[in-house]
Design an enzyme around this catalytic site. Sequence first.
Site, short mmCIF file in Angstrom:
data_model
loop_
_atom_site.label_atom_id
_atom_site.label_comp_id
_atom_site.label_asym_id
_atom_site.label_seq_id
_atom_site.Cartn_x
_atom_site.Cartn_y
_atom_site.Cartn_z
N GLU A 1 -2.45 -2.46 3.00
CA GLU A 1 -2.42 -1.66 1.78
C GLU A 1 -3.79 -1.59 1.09
OE1 GLU A 1 2.22 -1.87 0.51
OE2 GLU A 1 0.99 -3.58 -0.07
N GLU B 1 6.50 -3.41 8.02
CA GLU B 1 7.41 -3.93 7.00
C GLU B 1 8.67 -3.06 6.97
OE1 GLU B 1 5.52 -4.42 3.17
OE2 GLU B 1 3.69 -5.25 4.09
#
Length: 1035
Positions: A464, A530
Amino acid sequence: MATSEILPDYENERVFERNRLAPRAYFLPEHTVLLNGRWRFDYASCPAKAPEASDEIEGSSTIDVPGHWQLQGYGKPHYTNVQFPFPVDPPHVPSENPVGTYERDFHIPQKWSNDGELGYKLRFDGVDSAFHLFVNGAEVGYSQGSRNPAEFDITEFLTKDGSKPNKVRVQVYQWCDGSYIEDQDQWWLSGIFRDVNLLAFRKSGHIEDFTVQTHLDDEYKDAKLKLDVQYSLTSSATVKVELRSPAPENSVVLSSEAFVLDSTSTEKSFEFDIANPSKWTAETPSLYHLSIVLSNDSKPVQTIRQQVGFRQVEIKNGNLTVNGKVILLNGANRHDHHPEHGRAVPLEFIRRDLLLMKHHNINALRCSHYPSHPEIYSMANELGLYVMDEADLECHGFYDAIARPLEIPESEPYEDRKKLTFPQAAKFTTDNESWQAAYVERMKQMVHRDKNHPSIISWSLGNEAFYGQNHKAMYDWAKKVDPTRPIHYEGDVEAASADMFSYMYPAISDLVIKAEQEGDKFEKPIILCEYGHAMGTGPGALKEYQDAFRAHRRLQGGFIWEWADHGLSTTTKDGKKFYAYGGDFGDFPNDGNFVMDGLCDSEHNPMPGLIEAKKVFQPVNIRKEGEELVITNFYDFVSLEHLAATWTLSSFSTRASESVVASGVLQLPEIGAGSTANIKLPGVEHVVHDSSEWWLTISLKLASTNVWADAGHEIAWAQFSVNGEAAYEVISNPQPVDFPALLDKRATYSISNSDLTFEFDKTTDEITKWSVRGRDIFESGGGPQLTFWRAPTDNDIPEIAKYWNLFGLDAMQKQVRSCTQSIEADGTLQIVTKSWISPPILAWGFDTITTYTVSGEGNLKIHVRAEPRGPIPTTLPRFGLEMALSKLTETVKWFGRGPGESYRDMKEAGKMGVWTNSVDGMFTNNAFPQENGNRTDTKWVHLLNGKGTGLAASLKSQAPANDGGFDFSVQRHSAHELEKAKHPYELADSDKVLFRIDGSHHGLGTASCGPPTLEEHALKCQILDFTVELTAVSL
């Protein structure tokens, strides 16, 4: 910035080290002293107030190393997920930048004086976030990169003759410019949190670094062992390489000649042919043992030992392969976390994590979002886990810095928000050339430290951190230095600098579209870094994700988020222990309980989500087709010969425990990896087609003990109904009620005889008393009521709970329109009420007809038909009857799925059986109270006191149909009490026994961070038609 501005090291993105040695593979030499323990400590609010090098530190203040100062009485823990906890102006950090100054004395071991002239290094395996190092008052250097090691040559600063102790001082800064790129979803905790070692090396010659690679031939049979050695010599020396086979044989496979190392050079490469070695995979973690011996004048002066796994990782035909075979990642994300020590995790706790993973059919872990403790990789090598090693890099907080001023709502589709914000957010650091060296350095640190571990099958550029030129630079460097491993990075949406496409939390339907959009001619696989956000009660739909993975070649699994809750063990003022999350320490801003999102609790004990994952991940599928079992081996490499199969045939009937009719050993044929075989259904000759329900259970367990589990550990199981479903009316033959007279008063009905007292309030449609042979079944005011609400789960809260609140489902009220009674032909008493159940303010609700039938000996049947009217919601949380049972109730016994909680989209792990638990044992203790403890597909339930008497119950729903059975739960606290509490300690001690018997529930989904409940698991608002039967047991 102005060119004349002089920035301190901790606020200069171009300075991330001073005098730090080059990164190398992790190994500790023979000459090593561990410097962990109690260190002198000083805490200052900012660098200007920290001790200078010449200042003394009082010995009265000490601190544990490894550890975090916030967990030892200095400052406070602070949790954020995305947002930065400080103003955004990189590389600048807050003026209030706490500094922890650590200091201790040490001596050079006297015995080392016999080993020639030595040089010395200090090694720090983890310091958060940056530090200056001093030895004997002199500044040695500087380092940042919290989860990366730092080594310094301190030879010239030491007193070596033992005349006085040496003094090491470490000045640690809570914040540095690196904090902007260490914004991982975890607690902000500071200090020396991993080992500190004093290392010694011979100045005359020593190996500084080495690299091991294995290459298999085109048939993945024979191998080449490649070894690169970096060294420093003052005169020529020799090196000898030995390779021993895996235990228990431990035989010599390779014993090389003594190769000469020239002192005029600093590196040498070797290549050895190894005939058909045992191959390393997560299923077959065969480890060879390499020793590298450096000798001077035929005398060994240094020995390095390293595990070696012969394996080859490639992208072939668009798939991630190991040793030429496509693999499926059944993985979990794992942070370093301990409930008392934060990221200073003891090794035995780490090993316990990995053993639990293996026990629950997890075969892969992602080190999120930084390199983990250096020893974890050796454990993964040994136990058999695929590892995605991730660079210590995340700067997600720049998203909020861009998105908030633009007032972009979180409800806007994620892909749209990315387009609006990510390019701008990347300009802060990721797409900023001045930060490139810092980014690449983090990749170098990880790759060099961990490069020799076979368990690591991919590198990750971080998490991220948007995408920009600095990721490209990281990728290019890594590919040049280590071309043997593919590289992952989810933020690179085009996979320009990644060897796979990676996504977070996609809807399954969207994932399937991505899997199919290039047909069967794709170049890169899809892996979910994820998914399955395991926050609170859940996650839902793991099975549906797994089905998609198995159905599409391009989908190669992924990593559930995440392994464990990150709660920190804390106590209230009155001494009650609880696990704290964001905001509990007065930390602001914070992201609350978003740090509690694991398959395990904060003590790393399995939660229901992990039990579900084990079943979904099981490597053997067993299904029934006609009179045969069809067994599919989902292992990627091994057959099923290591498993022992058994079968059990059981009969179940109302009020009875399980009756095992027959059992035996199931002889499995040879079933290779990826193969399927059919065998005859065992035990069918014993089935009697009576009123009982018969189930066949197949269990596959380890046939012998291995390194991670004992013989008898269950790997896979399946169950099948073999004679259809039985009828489970707990009221078999209604008896007429023998009573003198029905008392029909203005507001109540009542009947009474020697066995039964029954009272009913006509104004509230409520049973106010039901007593059988002198024992009250319900507590006062606790008669059955139709309800719809559940305490919102973490997955409900973001969206659907707000929707349900909007429709008032948490505040439904009842208006009784009519109430009549009659004595039926069979002598039973029947009470019929018509009601309107609706929320305040709104003009929708349920027209409800409830029929109560009271039979002899106090049996009770309640039929409910509820028809929605008005502008109705599309879904309901649940529907069923709630009642408060006698507080003497202690035990719950049921036939259905168990033993743990289950929901319609999280029930694969529930085995059909007769289960028994205490009332308190029916509760799942979430760190954030919410709906919990439900059991699905139940056929009957008994709620008993200490003498074995109490209530039996069942439910049959005609609309919506519940052929599989009903749901129920037993709690000490109401849904509203659970909803109000934010921690378990806020729930008052209670002796209530709240029994809820439901026709159905809305699924769980993973909307806390991911897709909502799947359509097929949604509970639609519709006509509800169900019957609950209640009867006294042994009264």
